[in-house]
Structure formats: C-alpha cells, structure tokens
Design a protein around this motif. Structure first.
Motif, PDB file in Angstrom:
ATOM      1  N   HIS A  42       0.846  -1.199   0.000  1.00 49.87           N
ATOM      2  CA  HIS A  42       0.000   0.000   0.000  1.00 49.87           C
ATOM      3  C   HIS A  42       0.883   1.251   0.000  1.00 49.87           C
ATOM      4  N   TYR A  44       0.999   3.618   1.874  1.00 47.63           N
ATOM      5  CA  TYR A  44       1.391   4.104   3.197  1.00 47.63           C
ATOM      6  C   TYR A  44       2.568   3.320   3.790  1.00 47.63           C
ATOM      7  N   SER A  59      -6.160   0.868  -2.297  1.00 45.18           N
ATOM      8  CA  SER A  59      -6.912  -0.362  -2.014  1.00 45.18           C
ATOM      9  C   SER A  59      -7.544  -0.955  -3.266  1.00 45.18           C
ATOM     10  N   ASN A 132     -12.347  -1.002   4.034  1.00 47.18           N
ATOM     11  CA  ASN A 132     -11.668  -1.042   5.347  1.00 47.18           C
ATOM     12  C   ASN A 132     -12.579  -1.681   6.392  1.00 47.18           C
ATOM     13  N   HIS A 193      -6.618   9.995  10.175  1.00 44.19           N
ATOM     14  CA  HIS A 193      -7.073  11.105   9.325  1.00 44.19           C
ATOM     15  C   HIS A 193      -7.863  12.167  10.089  1.00 44.19           C
ATOM     16  N   HIS A 216      -7.300  13.287   1.748  1.00 49.59           N
ATOM     17  CA  HIS A 216      -8.016  12.013   1.622  1.00 49.59           C
ATOM     18  C   HIS A 216      -9.447  12.206   2.142  1.00 49.59           C
ATOM     19  N   SER A 232      -8.648   9.606  -3.456  1.00 49.03           N
ATOM     20  CA  SER A 232      -7.945   8.419  -2.961  1.00 49.03           C
ATOM     21  C   SER A 232      -6.441   8.617  -3.136  1.00 49.03           C
TER      22      SER A 232
HETATM   23  P1  13P Z   1      -6.788   4.329  -0.309  1.00 44.18           P
HETATM   24  O1  13P Z   1      -7.627   3.226  -0.868  1.00 44.18           O
HETATM   25  O2  13P Z   1      -7.166   5.683  -0.816  1.00 44.18           O
HETATM   26  O3  13P Z   1      -5.353   4.053  -0.518  1.00 44.18           O
HETATM   27  O4  13P Z   1      -7.047   4.408   1.265  1.00 44.18           O
HETATM   28  C1  13P Z   1      -6.814   3.339   2.126  1.00 44.18           C
HETATM   29  C2  13P Z   1      -6.725   3.744   3.523  1.00 44.18           C
HETATM   30  O5  13P Z   1      -6.630   2.949   4.424  1.00 44.18           O
HETATM   31  C3  13P Z   1      -6.777   5.164   3.813  1.00 44.18           C
HETATM   32  O6  13P Z   1      -6.562   5.369   5.164  1.00 44.18           O
END
Ligand code: 13P
Ligand code: SF4
Length: 327
Positions: A42, A44, A59, A132, A193, A216, A232
């Motif tokens: 990912h 992050y 994601s 999520n 966030h 985001h 995203s």
């Molecule tokens: P993205 O699908 O935008 O990458 O977001 C996933 C996520 O966990 C954001 O906190």
C-alpha cells in the motif's frame, strides 16, 4: 481554536534517484524469486518496503492486482483487511501479512456481530461497505467500495433502496455530498485522518501559499472543505502529475510522500501536519518493517486463514464492486 504547536514542516524535495538498496532488501528480492512470490504494497508503507514491491497502490488497485496474481505467494504489505481481501479474491495463493496485528481503527469500529444485529432490526437496508472492514462485515454487505470508486459504486445502488454506509462516516458523508444520495452512516472513523485540523492546514498554507492541498476523503468535512482536491491515494499521484504547481501539500498518511517522490520526482511534497506533528503516521501501517517482510518470506508466515463460508459470502460484494467499478 486549538493551538498548533511550532515545528519544522516535513518536506520531500525533488531528487535525481531513489536511495540505493540495502543488503536486507537484496535478500528480500532473492527470497521473492525462490518462493515465487509477488509483493503488493500500500502507498502508506515505508519507503524501503515500497522499493522491493512489485506493485504499490491504493486499495482498489491492490484488489485488482491480488485477484490477477499468479505467483504461489502474495506477500501483502498493508493492513489486515487488505491481506484478507487478497485471500478472498484469490484463495489458491498463500497470502502473507508481515505483522498479523496490523489492524485498522475503521475496521475495528464495525464488528460483524453489531452489523448483523442492525440488519436484523432493519432487514430492508442496502449495505455499502468501505473496503476497510473485516471479512465478516463484507460477508454481510451488498457491495464494497474503496475511496477510489465510492462515488461510482454508490451511484449504481438501486434508487429505491435505503443505504447504510459502513464503517467510515467521513468518507460516507463526502460520497453522499458528491452523489446527492442520502445514506445512513455507521459512526466509525480513521483515528489518523481525523487528526488533521483546519488550523494546522491553514498554518502550513501560509508557509506555502502557492501549493494546492490534496486531502483524503477520510478527513473530517472542515478539512475536506478547504482542500483543493479530495481523492484516494492513487488519484493523488494523478493530481500531482497533472497540476501545474511545483509544490503540493499532502493531507494523508506520510508514506504517501514516498510514492509521490518516486512517481513525480520533479516536484516538492509537503506533509499535511496535525496540531502536534509535522506529519501523520498510521501506527498499523507502520507495524510492517523491512525485517518482518524478509522473515515472512523466509518462513512463509504469518499467513491469512479464513473460514470458507465467510470467504464465499464476502467474495460476492467484492466481485460486484470490481464489476461495477469497470462499468
Ligand atoms: P486508499 O484506498 O485511498 O489508498 O485508502 C486506504 C486507507 O486505508 C486510507 O486510510
Ligand atoms: Fe485504517 Fe486509518 Fe490506518 Fe487507513 S490510515 S489503515 S483507515 S487506521
């Protein structure tokens, strides 16, 4: 107005080349071949992990990659619900997660038993679940969405159905505003966030007046309202490439800066700050370390296991999402 502490901004300046690989990263690349593994990461994840990954994305992109993977092993560098999704869409592979405790506050906010109780009391409700969430919640949902396709998915839900959006009230509110579709919201949020505040973002804006802000949709409405772009993580890369701006403020988890620096190396990225810190890490995403990635490939563990009945029930709304997303 809450006080914003004084700190130096976190800036990723243009650079000519990424850092060279370390011995442990070389070891991972060799193990990857030996195990016939693919590494999905990912946006992050830490930079060292992103550098050894075959694919780095959001994601939605990761779900497509997981479904198409033909390697024996999928090493998923992200959080638990993401690796679980990979197992749901591609059960024949061994799916590894470097740290099984890498969870998600959004996923935790909606236990499957509570959603089941809600559905029992409200049997007509149409459940749209943000990806999520756990496999148990997916199994109780009608369709899944990600931040990358949420608007598209919600607009395809039959107009005569009442929607319950789980588990992120902030993303849900944003989608509702974008689509004009009323929805009931599950009261969950991303602990990371929601730490971004308008005060902290306005302060960094004063320091970089020419830099647009991309945020985001998991951020609270007040922050989304002052952003130039809400999207995203994958769409942030697109926005950064297409924007004429040379400097951009990035209001999401700090790992995103590595992806941006790699794909848009000619621009400067400034981390979105909170009231107490120049950047914002997700403690779950950061549980994956480069050593844990190496060890997982070495011993083929920890691996995602799942009850087959739950997996099959969870696959239907994910498949619906993947199909609707292409429409
Ligand atoms: P993205 O699908 O935008 O990458 O977001 C996933 C996520 O966990 C954001 O906190
Ligand atoms: Fe979950 Fe928030 Fe971490 Fe994303 S950033 S994985 S939503 S806790």
């Amino acid at each position: 107005m809450p006080a914003v502490l004084d700190y130096e901004p976190l800036i990723v300046a243009p650079r000519s080349a990424p850092p060279s690989l370390t011995a442990i990263q070389d070891e991972i690349l060799a193990l990857k071949q030996e195990r016939n593994a693919v590494i999905l990461a990912h946006n992050y994840q830490i930079e060292a992990i992103q550098q050894v990954a075959d694919y780095v994305g959001d994601s939605l992109g990761l779900s497509y990659q997981a479904q198409a993977a033909e390697a024996d092993v999928i090493l998923f560098c992200g959080v638990h619900f993401m690796a679980e999704t990979a197992k749901i869409v591609n059960p024949g592979r061994t799916v590894l997660l470097p740290d099984m405790d890498a969870g998600c506050s959004l996923s935790d906010s909606c236990p499957a038993e509570r959603l089941a109780a809600y559905k029992e009391a409200n049997p007509e409700v149409y459940v749209v679940a943000y990806i999520n969430c756990s496999a148990g919640v997916k199994a109780l949902s009608d369709v899944i969405c990600t931040s990358g396709n949420a608007k598209k998915i919600v607009s395809q839900v039959p107009a005569d159905r009442e929607i319950l959006f789980v588990p992120d009230q902030n993303l849900g509110q944003w989608v509702s505003q974008q689509t004009g579709r009323a929805m009931k919201m599950w009261p969950g949020s991303c602990y990371a966030h929601v730490q971004f505040t308008t005060e902290a973002i306005e302060k960094i804006r004063l320091q970089f007046p020419d830099a647009p802000v991309m945020a985001h949709p998991e951020c609270v409405q007040a922050v989304r309202d002052i952003a130039d772009e809400v999207c995203s993580t994958e769409m942030m890369v697109k926005f950064a490439k297409e924007s004429p701006a040379q400097q951009i403020i990035v209001v999401t988890e700090s790992g995103m800066l590595h992806r941006l620096a790699k794909d848009v190396p000619e621009k400067t990225f400034i981390a979105g700050p909170t009231n107490t810190c120049a950047c914002n890490d997700c403690r779950f995403m950061k549980m994956n370390t480069i050593e844990k990635v190496r060890d997982a490939l070495k011993i083929l563990s920890p691996a995602i296991e799942m009850d087959e009945t739950v997996r099959v029930a969870a696959l239907a709304p994910i498949q619906r999402m993947l199909d609707w997303s292409k429409a």
